[in-house]
Design an enzyme around this catalytic site. Structure first.
Site, short mmCIF file in Angstrom:
data_model
loop_
_atom_site.label_atom_id
_atom_site.label_comp_id
_atom_site.label_asym_id
_atom_site.label_seq_id
_atom_site.Cartn_x
_atom_site.Cartn_y
_atom_site.Cartn_z
N ARG A 26 -8.49 1.17 10.84
CA ARG A 26 -7.83 2.18 11.67
C ARG A 26 -8.65 3.47 11.72
O ARG A 26 -9.46 3.74 10.85
CB ARG A 26 -6.44 2.48 11.12
CG ARG A 26 -5.44 1.36 11.24
CD ARG A 26 -4.08 1.77 10.68
NE ARG A 26 -4.16 2.15 9.28
CZ ARG A 26 -4.17 3.39 8.82
NH1 ARG A 26 -4.11 4.41 9.68
NH2 ARG A 26 -4.27 3.65 7.53
N LYS B 19 0.09 -1.09 13.12
CA LYS B 19 0.51 0.11 12.40
C LYS B 19 1.10 1.18 13.32
O LYS B 19 1.90 2.00 12.89
CB LYS B 19 -0.67 0.68 11.62
CG LYS B 19 -1.10 -0.19 10.44
CD LYS B 19 0.02 -0.42 9.44
CE LYS B 19 -0.45 -1.15 8.21
NZ LYS B 19 0.65 -1.43 7.25
N HIS C 288 7.03 0.68 3.54
CA HIS C 288 5.73 0.01 3.41
C HIS C 288 5.74 -0.72 2.08
O HIS C 288 5.36 -0.17 1.05
CB HIS C 288 4.61 1.04 3.47
CG HIS C 288 3.24 0.45 3.54
ND1 HIS C 288 2.14 1.03 2.98
CD2 HIS C 288 2.80 -0.70 4.11
CE1 HIS C 288 1.07 0.29 3.21
NE2 HIS C 288 1.46 -0.77 3.88
N SER D 97 -3.14 0.00 -2.28
CA SER D 97 -4.16 -1.03 -2.43
C SER D 97 -4.65 -1.11 -3.88
O SER D 97 -4.92 -0.09 -4.51
CB SER D 97 -5.35 -0.72 -1.51
OG SER D 97 -6.37 -1.69 -1.66
N LYS E 120 0.54 -5.42 -5.20
CA LYS E 120 1.73 -5.61 -4.36
C LYS E 120 1.82 -7.03 -3.79
O LYS E 120 2.87 -7.67 -3.86
CB LYS E 120 1.72 -4.59 -3.23
CG LYS E 120 2.84 -4.73 -2.20
CD LYS E 120 2.91 -3.52 -1.30
CE LYS E 120 1.68 -3.35 -0.44
NZ LYS E 120 1.73 -4.18 0.78
N THR E 121 0.71 -7.52 -3.26
CA THR E 121 0.70 -8.86 -2.67
C THR E 121 0.75 -9.93 -3.74
O THR E 121 1.52 -10.89 -3.65
CB THR E 121 -0.56 -9.04 -1.80
OG1 THR E 121 -0.55 -8.08 -0.75
CG2 THR E 121 -0.60 -10.44 -1.20
N ASP F 171 4.40 -6.79 3.90
CA ASP F 171 3.86 -5.46 4.22
C ASP F 171 4.87 -4.44 4.71
O ASP F 171 4.86 -3.30 4.24
CB ASP F 171 2.74 -5.61 5.24
CG ASP F 171 1.87 -4.37 5.34
OD1 ASP F 171 1.64 -3.72 4.31
OD2 ASP F 171 1.39 -4.06 6.44
N ARG G 80 -10.42 -9.38 7.86
CA ARG G 80 -8.99 -9.68 7.88
C ARG G 80 -8.71 -11.02 8.54
O ARG G 80 -9.53 -11.56 9.28
CB ARG G 80 -8.23 -8.60 8.66
CG ARG G 80 -8.29 -7.21 8.05
CD ARG G 80 -7.12 -6.97 7.15
NE ARG G 80 -7.11 -5.63 6.57
CZ ARG G 80 -6.08 -5.12 5.92
NH1 ARG G 80 -4.98 -5.83 5.77
NH2 ARG G 80 -6.15 -3.91 5.39
#
Length: 563
Positions: free
Chosen positions: A88, A232, A251, A269, A273-274, A288, A352
């Site tokens: 982004r 986003k 988020h 990051s 989390k994942t 997400d 990605r």
């Protein structure tokens, strides 16, 4: 009355989800004209263009190949290169400052204001351009699995792969009737091939422009091909609309136990989390973006957008196995002899892949759940002073939510040898459009109403800082903490108060070494620990000052004690 309404919503959601799974690849694959979709309402006047609406994955693959938009792997997965922008462009995101939305928005470095006149000038450039293109793609999709809170969103793109991306990331209609009756609440027009040559005259930061006009219910994208801007961008809009209705936009990742209990995992990051939300004993609701409305939690998205750096089947089996045709779409991943090389980061470390969520074996088919039993804030504390798990009470959940803390090991290029603190409001500052305390107040109301337990889990270092040679928390101990939270056994523990952050930490928890549970005991020199803890506590206090504003609730009592 409320109970019967909730049951009705749930029953409707289950029915919708069953339809979605039965027709996961439903598409109209329509070939229309601009007037058929009344695109002139946007100012797009193009009687000769062919408009492809809601194409199937198979049709999109054909268009991608014929348009030379990338290359297919040996397995048929399409791969694209987004040019110089592989992430982004936050300094080029702008929101029109006008009433009534300006009354609510938190304008500043994150939510940069732009005048209506500049937006309109660039908008005219975009729609005039679309008046000349021979073809375009329109995807009519939904954001939000909850029928009570979802928004219909239209995406207009010139590239087939960008239509593919939005088809992956958002929720697809399930019936022809639903498509025919579709009325967008917001529209994104992606003109990535255009740039703003007058950006200096406009007082902007570059020739890239990602602009949102909330009153006109439209956004335009210029100068960047990166797919994540669309994803986003809509997340930012959900963060605007929903909280004003009493729904919290978050988020975070979410999963569901076999007993139906749900949990949320917040974290920046590198915090896990994942990894930690991917549990073989629990179903993944989403990885997400989620909402929390009067009926419970729900995924915003219809797919996943995962990093591919160093990806192997062994370390991330769910993601690895989801990269399959026809739905998966690789982005900025190096392809060699028809095979993805996930270890080659010469293009970017932000390679990605997007794919439909049903490509994940252990996913929750409803993409919804009841009010969360547990909320977990994840932090990777490189200072090594936070406990591996602590229970947050009083104002602490809101304080740590607003702080959004993690830390990373500083680089040594300029002689920096200390860990670097990172604070990201609500664990997603780049997407929060309202004053942060608004989200904190809403979280407070949710957890108080539904008696949700909130925890802070440190996946960072123990026994010293990251630069001292200390080790990171073992995944075994972290998993044990998470399991104790999810099965409720942590509530049976005796707790003690940690003095620097006023955190409640268990004296014993399963087979975890008690010295690990109390971070001060894990350090060989308690005085060094005290100095490091005081230093980080002072950083928390200094960071939180930005949230103390007239008219907004102050949660600073949930932070480190102040003498």
């Amino acid at each position: 009355m409320m109970l019967s309404l909730r049951k009705a919503v749930r029953a409707g959601a289950r029915s919708q989800q069953a339809m979605r799974m039965a027709a996961a690849r439903f598409s109209t694959s329509e070939t229309l004209s601009a007037s058929d979709l009344k695109l002139e309402a946007y100012g797009i006047n193009n009687s000769s263009a062919t408009v492809y609406r809601n194409l199937s994955y198979e049709d999109l693959a054909k268009h991608e190949r014929e348009g030379n938009e990338g290359e297919a792997t040996k397995d048929g997965v399409f791969a694209v290169d987004t040019g110089i922008f592989t992430g982004r462009s936050p300094k080029d995101k702008w929101i029109v400052k006008q009433m009534p939305s300006a009354e609510h928005l938190d304008f500043g470095p994150v939510n940069q204001p732009v005048s209506e006149e500049i937006f309109d000038e660039l908008y005219e450039k975009v729609v005039d351009y679309y008046g000349t293109v021979p073809k375009m793609y329109v995807n009519d999709l939904y954001c939000g699995a909850s029928p009570a809170s979802q928004r219909p969103v239209r995406f207009i793109t010139e590239l087939a792969w960008q239509a593919h991306f939005t088809r992956n990331m958002f929720i697809r209609p399930e019936t022809k009737e639903e498509v025919n009756n579709f009325e967008p609440a917001f529209t994104v027009i992606n003109a990535c091939k255009l740039s703003n040559e007058k950006w200096k005259d406009h007082g902007l930061n570059s020739d890239v422009f990602v602009g949102f006009n909330i009153e006109k219910k439209v956004a335009i994208i210029m100068g960047t091909w990166y797919g994540g801007e669309m994803k986003k961008g809509i997340f930012s809009m959900m963060n605007t609309w929903l909280p004003l209705e009493g729904t919290l936009a978050m988020h975070c990742s979410a999963n569901k136990g076999k007993d139906g209990s749900t949990a949320l995992f917040f974290g920046l990051s590198g915090t896990g989390k994942t990894t930690l939300s991917a549990d073989p004993n629990r179903a993944l609701i989403g990885d997400d973006e989620h909402g929390w409305d009067d009926h419970g939690i729900f995924n915003f998205e219809g797919g996943c957008y995962a990093k591919t750096i160093n990806l192997t089947e062994e370390n991330e089996p769910e993601i690895y196995r989801a990269i399959k045709a026809p739905g998966a779409l690789l982005e900025n991943t190096m392809i060699k002899d028809g095979t993805p090389d996930y270890f080659d980061t010469s293009k970017t470390q932000n390679g990605r892949v997007s794919y439909p969520i049903e490509y994940i074996e252990n996913f929750d088919k409803e993409q919804m759940g009841g009010h969360p039993k547990d909320v977990i804030f994840l932090t990777a504390d490189a200072f090594g002073v936070l406990p591996p798990v602590s229970k947050l009470t009083g104002d602490q959940p809101m304080y740590h939510f607003l702080s959004g803390y993690t830390a990373k090991v500083a680089g040594t290029e300029r002689g920096v040898t200390e860990p670097t603190a990172t604070f990201s409001t609500c664990f997603g500052a780049a997407f929060m459009t309202l004053p942060p305390a608004k989200y904190g107040e809403l979280l407070e109301k949710k957890i108080d109403t539904h008696k949700t337990n909130v925890y802070l889990v440190n996946t960072g270092w123990s026994g010293g800082s990251a630069t001292s040679g200390a080790s990171r928390m073992s995944i075994k101990d972290t998993r044990a903490c998470i399991n104790a939270i999810l099965d409720g056994s942590i509530l049976d523990a005796d707790f003690q108060t940690e003095p620097f952050f006023n955190l409640q930490i268990p004296k014993a928890l399963g087979k975890i070494d008690p010295k690990v549970l109390n971070p001060r005991d894990a350090w060989s020199d308690p005085a060094e620990y005290d100095a490091a803890a005081k230093k980080l506590a002072d950083m928390f206090v200094e960071n939180y000052k930005q949230f103390i504003k007239p008219g907004l609730k102050d949660f600073s009592a949930g932070g480190p004690p102040q003498n």
